[in-house]
Write a protein that holds these residues in place. Sequence first.
Motif, short mmCIF file in Angstrom:
data_model
loop_
_atom_site.label_atom_id
_atom_site.label_comp_id
_atom_site.label_asym_id
_atom_site.label_seq_id
_atom_site.Cartn_x
_atom_site.Cartn_y
_atom_site.Cartn_z
N GLU A 74 0.84 -1.20 0.00
CA GLU A 74 0.00 0.00 0.00
C GLU A 74 0.88 1.25 0.00
O GLU A 74 1.85 1.34 0.74
N SER B 4 -2.84 1.16 -4.63
CA SER B 4 -3.91 0.99 -3.66
C SER B 4 -4.18 -0.51 -3.51
O SER B 4 -4.68 -1.14 -4.45
N GLN C 178 -3.18 4.31 -8.79
CA GLN C 178 -3.98 5.52 -8.88
C GLN C 178 -3.04 6.70 -9.17
O GLN C 178 -2.03 6.87 -8.49
#
Length: 153
Positions: free
Chosen positions: A23, A43, A50
């Motif tokens: 992450e 993500s 993203q």
Amino acid sequence: TVGGVDLRTLPTEEALLVPGKREGEIKMIQRGEPPTGEVYMWSQFEGKWQKTGDLVDNPGGSSQQMLNGKLYDHVFDVDLHGDGHGMLKLGYNRGENPFEAAQRFIWDNSEMVGQHFLDEIARFITNNTDQQDAPPSGLVSDYAREAAAIAAA
């Protein structure tokens, strides 16, 4: 080059087909001809990269950029929604504690950015800047605890 990064050495958008390992992992890519630089963050929740912003240079030629009346070594575009709307600016100076810069960004944008993003923002700064002058990790965690206590008060 943009901000000291040779865009032609960055991977192309095909690099976004490879899932991230954790992450908040950051990846810079080149797109188009002549190439432009884009920054993406992984993500885990959505299982995709993203877009968080574009690599930009200061057109005046100075290595520093002005933000809110202060000069910064780095000014990052932060795309809150991943769609180009809701763009914010994050200023950071070399040698500054990434957690202090992240906390300032949260305080400056408290209506849109929650305190729970402190670690993610500091990690973004660390991953996208030269951290030779970063403070020892003990100071970072002490600052994070202090900032969280202030926010909870």
